[in-house]
Write a protein that holds these residues in place. Structure first.
Motif, PDB file in Angstrom:
ATOM      1  N   LEU A   1       0.806  -1.218   0.000  1.00  0.00           N
ATOM      2  CA  LEU A   1       0.000   0.000   0.000  1.00  0.00           C
ATOM      3  C   LEU A   1       0.845   1.277   0.000  1.00  0.00           C
ATOM      4  O   LEU A   1       0.543   2.211  -0.759  1.00  0.00           O
ATOM      5  CB  LEU A   1      -0.976  -0.007   1.181  1.00  0.00           C
ATOM      6  CG  LEU A   1      -2.089  -1.061   1.116  1.00  0.00           C
ATOM      7  CD1 LEU A   1      -3.069  -0.866   2.265  1.00  0.00           C
ATOM      8  CD2 LEU A   1      -2.830  -1.010  -0.212  1.00  0.00           C
ATOM      9  N   PRO A   2       1.906   1.369   0.815  1.00  0.00           N
ATOM     10  CA  PRO A   2       2.740   2.585   0.728  1.00  0.00           C
ATOM     11  C   PRO A   2       3.396   2.767  -0.636  1.00  0.00           C
ATOM     12  O   PRO A   2       3.542   3.902  -1.103  1.00  0.00           O
ATOM     13  CB  PRO A   2       3.798   2.356   1.821  1.00  0.00           C
ATOM     14  CG  PRO A   2       3.149   1.434   2.791  1.00  0.00           C
ATOM     15  CD  PRO A   2       2.303   0.523   1.959  1.00  0.00           C
TER      16      PRO A   2
ATOM     17  N   LEU B   1       2.301   6.286  -2.591  1.00  0.00           N
ATOM     18  CA  LEU B   1       3.319   7.311  -2.799  1.00  0.00           C
ATOM     19  C   LEU B   1       3.153   8.011  -4.141  1.00  0.00           C
ATOM     20  O   LEU B   1       3.436   9.213  -4.270  1.00  0.00           O
ATOM     21  CB  LEU B   1       4.715   6.678  -2.710  1.00  0.00           C
ATOM     22  CG  LEU B   1       5.904   7.635  -2.553  1.00  0.00           C
ATOM     23  CD1 LEU B   1       5.770   8.443  -1.277  1.00  0.00           C
ATOM     24  CD2 LEU B   1       7.212   6.858  -2.560  1.00  0.00           C
ATOM     25  N   VAL B   2       2.673   7.302  -5.143  1.00  0.00           N
ATOM     26  CA  VAL B   2       2.456   7.889  -6.466  1.00  0.00           C
ATOM     27  C   VAL B   2       0.981   8.175  -6.712  1.00  0.00           C
ATOM     28  O   VAL B   2       0.605   9.240  -7.217  1.00  0.00           O
ATOM     29  CB  VAL B   2       2.996   6.947  -7.565  1.00  0.00           C
ATOM     30  CG1 VAL B   2       2.536   7.400  -8.945  1.00  0.00           C
ATOM     31  CG2 VAL B   2       4.510   6.898  -7.513  1.00  0.00           C
TER      32      VAL B   2
ATOM     33  N   GLY C   1      11.415  -3.872   0.621  1.00  0.00           N
ATOM     34  CA  GLY C   1      11.077  -2.598   1.226  1.00  0.00           C
ATOM     35  C   GLY C   1      10.659  -1.563   0.186  1.00  0.00           C
ATOM     36  O   GLY C   1      10.892  -1.707  -1.019  1.00  0.00           O
ATOM     37  N   VAL C   2      10.032  -0.482   0.673  1.00  0.00           N
ATOM     38  CA  VAL C   2       9.498   0.542  -0.214  1.00  0.00           C
ATOM     39  C   VAL C   2      10.612   1.275  -0.947  1.00  0.00           C
ATOM     40  O   VAL C   2      10.588   1.436  -2.169  1.00  0.00           O
ATOM     41  CB  VAL C   2       8.637   1.537   0.584  1.00  0.00           C
ATOM     42  CG1 VAL C   2       8.160   2.675  -0.317  1.00  0.00           C
ATOM     43  CG2 VAL C   2       7.451   0.837   1.225  1.00  0.00           C
ATOM     44  N   GLU C   3      11.633   1.724  -0.201  1.00  0.00           N
ATOM     45  CA  GLU C   3      12.698   2.529  -0.803  1.00  0.00           C
ATOM     46  C   GLU C   3      13.457   1.744  -1.868  1.00  0.00           C
ATOM     47  O   GLU C   3      13.716   2.248  -2.968  1.00  0.00           O
ATOM     48  CB  GLU C   3      13.665   3.004   0.279  1.00  0.00           C
ATOM     49  CG  GLU C   3      14.790   3.876  -0.255  1.00  0.00           C
ATOM     50  CD  GLU C   3      15.745   4.337   0.842  1.00  0.00           C
ATOM     51  OE1 GLU C   3      16.788   4.925   0.496  1.00  0.00           O
ATOM     52  OE2 GLU C   3      15.455   4.093   2.019  1.00  0.00           O
TER      53      GLU C   3
ATOM     54  N   THR D   1      -6.539  -1.203  -4.907  1.00  0.00           N
ATOM     55  CA  THR D   1      -6.704  -2.219  -5.950  1.00  0.00           C
ATOM     56  C   THR D   1      -5.466  -2.426  -6.812  1.00  0.00           C
ATOM     57  O   THR D   1      -5.264  -3.523  -7.346  1.00  0.00           O
ATOM     58  CB  THR D   1      -7.886  -1.856  -6.868  1.00  0.00           C
ATOM     59  OG1 THR D   1      -7.666  -0.556  -7.432  1.00  0.00           O
ATOM     60  CG2 THR D   1      -9.185  -1.848  -6.082  1.00  0.00           C
ATOM     61  N   LEU D   2      -4.643  -1.392  -6.958  1.00  0.00           N
ATOM     62  CA  LEU D   2      -3.479  -1.510  -7.844  1.00  0.00           C
ATOM     63  C   LEU D   2      -2.538  -2.641  -7.423  1.00  0.00           C
ATOM     64  O   LEU D   2      -2.087  -3.418  -8.278  1.00  0.00           O
ATOM     65  CB  LEU D   2      -2.733  -0.181  -7.894  1.00  0.00           C
ATOM     66  CG  LEU D   2      -1.671  -0.042  -8.984  1.00  0.00           C
ATOM     67  CD1 LEU D   2      -2.300  -0.186 -10.366  1.00  0.00           C
ATOM     68  CD2 LEU D   2      -0.970   1.311  -8.883  1.00  0.00           C
ATOM     69  N   PRO D   3      -2.210  -2.789  -6.137  1.00  0.00           N
ATOM     70  CA  PRO D   3      -1.330  -3.901  -5.754  1.00  0.00           C
ATOM     71  C   PRO D   3      -1.925  -5.270  -6.064  1.00  0.00           C
ATOM     72  O   PRO D   3      -1.185  -6.192  -6.414  1.00  0.00           O
ATOM     73  CB  PRO D   3      -1.154  -3.706  -4.239  1.00  0.00           C
ATOM     74  CG  PRO D   3      -1.387  -2.248  -4.022  1.00  0.00           C
ATOM     75  CD  PRO D   3      -2.469  -1.880  -5.004  1.00  0.00           C
ATOM     76  N   PHE D   4      -3.258  -5.398  -5.962  1.00  0.00           N
ATOM     77  CA  PHE D   4      -3.864  -6.691  -6.269  1.00  0.00           C
ATOM     78  C   PHE D   4      -3.685  -7.025  -7.736  1.00  0.00           C
ATOM     79  O   PHE D   4      -3.347  -8.166  -8.102  1.00  0.00           O
ATOM     80  CB  PHE D   4      -5.350  -6.693  -5.912  1.00  0.00           C
ATOM     81  CG  PHE D   4      -6.051  -7.978  -6.282  1.00  0.00           C
ATOM     82  CD1 PHE D   4      -5.857  -9.116  -5.514  1.00  0.00           C
ATOM     83  CD2 PHE D   4      -6.873  -8.054  -7.391  1.00  0.00           C
ATOM     84  CE1 PHE D   4      -6.480 -10.318  -5.849  1.00  0.00           C
ATOM     85  CE2 PHE D   4      -7.501  -9.238  -7.738  1.00  0.00           C
ATOM     86  CZ  PHE D   4      -7.307 -10.372  -6.960  1.00  0.00           C
TER      87      PHE D   4
END
Length: 267
Positions: free
Chosen positions: A38-39, A43-44, A114-116, A231-234
């Protein structure tokens, strides 16, 4: 992680999966890794969605003024700013696609990028990802122009091009050929997987945004941003799992091979 994807060890080949298994595994991975996914999406998605709705509201509010100022310098300055914002959004979405795909593939392989780190990977490969996205879009569009059915067929055959780029380091037409080969013989399987995942995504999107459809633009923007972030990550999960499933159907694929591919593509 091994329990989630259904194998006992790194050297065990990943089994082919049915459509229902791909979708259910996507849900399982989503529940397990939503704190990472989700992060990455938010972020975008959040700032770009708010900007899009803000611009749309301004255009609706100043419609007549825009028509009157079409020949003015201020209008073209604003239009240039909107165009630049759209281009920046396009580039950031490409980075987002790579970041989520990379994070999901790494997590399936038992890693935690990780996110970064995921975004750093996406930024470093923005050029190749943009090239593949444009080539896939042009090939699909050409097929649609010739006739709708060829466009749909081509689009499905190229559906895992970005995944081949991100996971295996394939670039340009090589990534497209890889997707074409993987989907070959499994077109209907890939098509129904993508369609069902899209329908599920649309249902969730509608459930989140519908209550705010008649509200102020800011409420609509926030709802749309939340819906896309959720929904985008799914959708990305389904894309990666479909890619892995297609590889499992055509070649022996285990976690060690996947980890090696990820290391090679990151070099």
């Amino acid at each position: 992680m091994s329990e989630t994807i259904g194998h006992d060890g790194g050297m065990a080949a990943l089994p082919p999966r049915g459509i229902g298994q791909i979708l259910s595994t996507a849900f399982q991975l989503y529940r397990r890794y939503w704190r990472t996914l989700l992060p990455i999406a938010a972020l975008v998605v959040v700032p770009l969605t708010l900007l899009q709705y803000a611009i749309g509201d301004w255009v609706r509010s100043h419609g007549q003024q825009v028509q009157d100022e079409v020949g003015s310098t201020s209008f073209w300055a604003q239009a240039t700013a909107w165009l630049l914002a759209a281009l920046v959004g396009l580039l950031l979405y490409q980075v987002l696609t790579a970041a989520i795909t990379r994070a999901i593939a790494a997590e399936v392989a038992g890693q935690d990028p990780g996110v970064e780190q995921s975004y750093r990977f996406g930024l470093a490969r923005l050029g190749p990802i943009l090239v593949v996205s444009i080539l896939v879009g042009l090939a699909t569009l050409l097929g649609l122009i010739v006739f709708i059915i060829p466009g749909i067929y081509i689009g499905v055959r190229l559906v895992v091009s970005i995944q081949a780029l991100v996971v295996e380091g394939k670039q340009g037409t090589e990534a497209m050929r890889r997707s074409w080969d993987l989907v070959g013989g499994h077109w209907w399987h890939a098509a129904f997987t993508v369609v069902l995942a899209g329908l599920l995504t649309e249902v969730v999107n509608a459930a989140i945004t519908a209550p705010f459809s008649a509200g102020a633009w800011l409420a609509q923007a926030v709802a749309a941003a939340v819906a896309m972030t959720v929904t985008l990550p799914f959708g990305a999960l389904v894309g990666v799992l479909l890619y892995l499933d297609l590889r499992a159907r055509r070649e022996r694929l285990d976690l060690d091979t996947l980890k090696t591919d990820l290391q090679t593509s990151a070099a």
